[in-house]
Design a protein around this motif. Structure first.
Motif, PDB file in Angstrom:
ATOM      1  N   LEU A 146     -39.577  20.711  13.364  1.00  0.00           N
ATOM      2  CA  LEU A 146     -39.927  22.104  13.068  1.00  0.00           C
ATOM      3  C   LEU A 146     -38.868  23.048  13.642  1.00  0.00           C
ATOM      4  O   LEU A 146     -38.452  24.014  12.989  1.00  0.00           O
ATOM      5  CB  LEU A 146     -41.312  22.432  13.650  1.00  0.00           C
ATOM      6  N   ALA A 147     -38.396  22.748  14.843  1.00  0.00           N
ATOM      7  CA  ALA A 147     -37.383  23.600  15.478  1.00  0.00           C
ATOM      8  C   ALA A 147     -36.109  23.636  14.635  1.00  0.00           C
ATOM      9  O   ALA A 147     -35.528  24.705  14.402  1.00  0.00           O
ATOM     10  CB  ALA A 147     -37.085  23.095  16.887  1.00  0.00           C
ATOM     11  N   ASP A 148     -35.685  22.463  14.131  1.00  0.00           N
ATOM     12  CA  ASP A 148     -34.473  22.411  13.291  1.00  0.00           C
ATOM     13  C   ASP A 148     -34.659  23.242  12.027  1.00  0.00           C
ATOM     14  O   ASP A 148     -33.776  23.994  11.622  1.00  0.00           O
ATOM     15  CB  ASP A 148     -34.183  20.960  12.863  1.00  0.00           C
ATOM     16  N   LYS A 149     -35.833  23.090  11.430  1.00  0.00           N
ATOM     17  CA  LYS A 149     -36.120  23.804  10.191  1.00  0.00           C
ATOM     18  C   LYS A 149     -36.107  25.323  10.425  1.00  0.00           C
ATOM     19  O   LYS A 149     -35.545  26.083   9.627  1.00  0.00           O
ATOM     20  CB  LYS A 149     -37.503  23.363   9.701  1.00  0.00           C
ATOM     21  N   LEU A 150     -36.703  25.737  11.536  1.00  0.00           N
ATOM     22  CA  LEU A 150     -36.760  27.166  11.842  1.00  0.00           C
ATOM     23  C   LEU A 150     -35.374  27.737  12.114  1.00  0.00           C
ATOM     24  O   LEU A 150     -35.057  28.854  11.715  1.00  0.00           O
ATOM     25  CB  LEU A 150     -37.671  27.413  13.050  1.00  0.00           C
ATOM     26  N   ARG A 151     -34.520  26.949  12.781  1.00  0.00           N
ATOM     27  CA  ARG A 151     -33.157  27.407  13.052  1.00  0.00           C
ATOM     28  C   ARG A 151     -32.402  27.642  11.754  1.00  0.00           C
ATOM     29  O   ARG A 151     -31.608  28.564  11.638  1.00  0.00           O
ATOM     30  CB  ARG A 151     -32.414  26.396  13.922  1.00  0.00           C
ATOM     31  N   MET A 152     -32.679  26.787  10.766  1.00  0.00           N
ATOM     32  CA  MET A 152     -32.036  26.974   9.466  1.00  0.00           C
ATOM     33  C   MET A 152     -32.645  28.152   8.712  1.00  0.00           C
ATOM     34  O   MET A 152     -31.937  28.975   8.151  1.00  0.00           O
ATOM     35  CB  MET A 152     -32.152  25.693   8.638  1.00  0.00           C
ATOM     36  N   GLN A 200     -28.902  27.629   6.212  1.00  0.00           N
ATOM     37  CA  GLN A 200     -27.622  26.904   6.269  1.00  0.00           C
ATOM     38  C   GLN A 200     -27.562  25.911   7.423  1.00  0.00           C
ATOM     39  O   GLN A 200     -27.981  26.190   8.540  1.00  0.00           O
ATOM     40  CB  GLN A 200     -26.422  27.857   6.306  1.00  0.00           C
ATOM     41  N   GLU A 201     -27.026  24.726   7.095  1.00  0.00           N
ATOM     42  CA  GLU A 201     -26.821  23.704   8.102  1.00  0.00           C
ATOM     43  C   GLU A 201     -25.523  23.981   8.837  1.00  0.00           C
ATOM     44  O   GLU A 201     -25.416  23.799  10.036  1.00  0.00           O
ATOM     45  CB  GLU A 201     -26.744  22.329   7.448  1.00  0.00           C
ATOM     46  N   LYS A 202     -24.510  24.372   8.082  1.00  0.00           N
ATOM     47  CA  LYS A 202     -23.288  24.932   8.657  1.00  0.00           C
ATOM     48  C   LYS A 202     -22.864  26.076   7.754  1.00  0.00           C
ATOM     49  O   LYS A 202     -23.398  26.234   6.662  1.00  0.00           O
ATOM     50  CB  LYS A 202     -22.211  23.858   8.821  1.00  0.00           C
ATOM     51  N   LYS A 203     -21.916  26.852   8.227  1.00  0.00           N
ATOM     52  CA  LYS A 203     -21.616  28.102   7.531  1.00  0.00           C
ATOM     53  C   LYS A 203     -21.309  27.885   6.043  1.00  0.00           C
ATOM     54  O   LYS A 203     -20.429  27.100   5.695  1.00  0.00           O
ATOM     55  CB  LYS A 203     -20.454  28.813   8.228  1.00  0.00           C
ATOM     56  N   TYR A 204     -22.067  28.588   5.203  1.00  0.00           N
ATOM     57  CA  TYR A 204     -21.917  28.596   3.741  1.00  0.00           C
ATOM     58  C   TYR A 204     -22.329  27.299   3.057  1.00  0.00           C
ATOM     59  O   TYR A 204     -22.033  27.087   1.894  1.00  0.00           O
ATOM     60  CB  TYR A 204     -20.510  29.046   3.332  1.00  0.00           C
TER      61      TYR A 204
END
Ligand code: PLP
Length: 370
Positions: free
Chosen positions: A204-210, A216-220
């Motif tokens: 959930l934390a990973d999803k919220l950060r995105m 985005q997982e990394k820029k763009y």
């Protein structure tokens, strides 16, 4: 004696130099949106909340919204919450396509009444949002038990409960996620808008950060449709300074509440707040109940003492939610409280003399009336 409802300037005066240093560092590093200062604050706030992860966002409303979005509501899904809350709780539910379903509150704690939750559950219910109103946590054990039995998410609206405890466990650490607001007047307040989500669920934390950063997982490189709900660098720097004092400030609020309680004890026409056996209350709001609410507020204002009302109209009776068709009388405890609540001045820097003066004026008002 002049007693403002809240005095943000007094608190600022006590930490002025530290704040200036912290803001200067953000400027020197040009770390304005997200970045290392946000990450630092997240680490410290997670640990303060006895949680593994914290995700900084733009407001408490965004925190609630992002969590609900990540739980993937379908149109028509229902989310249970209390009607006596700030409207943001219900707005977040509405803004992800779900429907707020209200459950009345307990008359002692003013928090959602666990005994009434099961009757409100339908096949469409997806989540429960207990709101830890005024700084006291809802009765989490029965809420978690019911939610687990019905496979519902539990999202704590801890926007008024930074550092509050339930049987020694901190607000935000018991449900699937906890949402915090750092609106300037909250127990931990930014110098602008900010919020955070805490959780022990890594996925959930990973999803919220995105989510908070355009998916985005990394820029763009965007793997899902997200939103811009990032925390501001300046706010995180201010919050890191203030977090160090939060426990001390909460203790000062508790001491102030005790003094109010003792000075207002034994008045027939005033109900003072009660701390539940399970709770450590952090008194974001110190609300008393009285049948002569409006007259007391007016009489105190004439003496330069300023009160608030949290909240004059429960969410189910707001015009914005008329379409849900909840009639007056549907949630009698919440409705009675809305008519009787008066929030007295409450903040850490409030002096003993100010509290005595507030109580003196309340008593002389009541004596004049009888
Ligand atoms: C303050 C508050 C919010 C909203 O927080 P913002 O930061 O103002 O968006 C949500 N729920 C409750 C109970 C609040 O008190």
């Amino acid at each position: 004696m002049k007693v403002p409802f809240l005095d943000l300037k007094a608190q600022y005066a006590s930490i002025k130099d530290e704040i200036a240093d912290a803001l200067q560092q953000v400027l020197d590093n040009a770390a304005f949106a997200g970045g290392p200062f946000v990450e630092n604050f997240e680490k410290d706030f997670a640990s303060f909340c006895q949680c593994e992860f914290a995700i900084g966002v733009g407001s408490g409303t965004a925190a609630l919204w992002m969590v609900l979005l990540s739980m993937e509501m379908d149109p028509g899904d229902e989310v249970i919450t209390a009607p006596n809350t700030f409207i943001a709780t219900a707005e977040a539910i509405s803004f992800c396509g779900a429907k707020p379903v209200f459950v009345d509150v307990d008359e002692q704690t003013y928090n959602i009444n666990p005994d009434l939750i099961e009757d409100a559950i339908t096949p469409k219910t997806k989540a429960v949002i207990p709101v830890h109103l005024f700084g006291q946590m809802a009765d989490m054990d029965p809420i978690m038990e019911i939610a687990r039995a019905h496979k519902l998410f539990v999202i704590e609206d801890a926007c008024q409960a930074h550092g509050a405890e339930y049987k020694g466990r901190r607000a935000g650490s018991i449900g699937d996620a906890g949402c915090f607001s750092f609106y300037p007047g909250k127990n931990l307040g930014a110098y602008g808008e900010a919020g955070a989500i805490v959780t022990n669920n890594a996925e959930l934390a990973d999803k919220l950060r995105m989510f908070r950063d355009h998916g985005q997982e990394k820029k763009y490189y965007h793997s899902m449709i997200g939103w811009n709900a990032r925390m501001d660098g300046f706010q995180s720097a201010v919050l890191s300074v203030k977090l160090k004092y939060l426990a001390e400030w909460n203790e000062a609020r508790r001491k102030n509440a005790q003094l109010y309680n003792s000075l207002l004890a034994n008045l027939d026409s005033v109900i003072t707040p009660e701390e539940a056996d399970y709770a450590k209350h952090v008194y974001h709001i110190y609300a008393i109940r009285t049948r002569t609410r409006n007259a007391i507020i007016k009489a105190l204002a004439e003496k330069d003492i300023f009160c608030g009302i949290h909240y004059p109209i429960p969410v189910h009776l707001q015009d914005a939610y008329e379409f849900l068709d909840n009639k007056k009388g549907s949630f009698p405890v919440a409705e009675r409280c809305a008519e009787e609540f008066v929030s007295l001045p409450m903040y850490a820097e409030l002096s003993e003399n100010q509290i005595k003066s507030v109580c003196h004026e309340i008593k002389s008002f009541l004596e004049v009336r009888v």
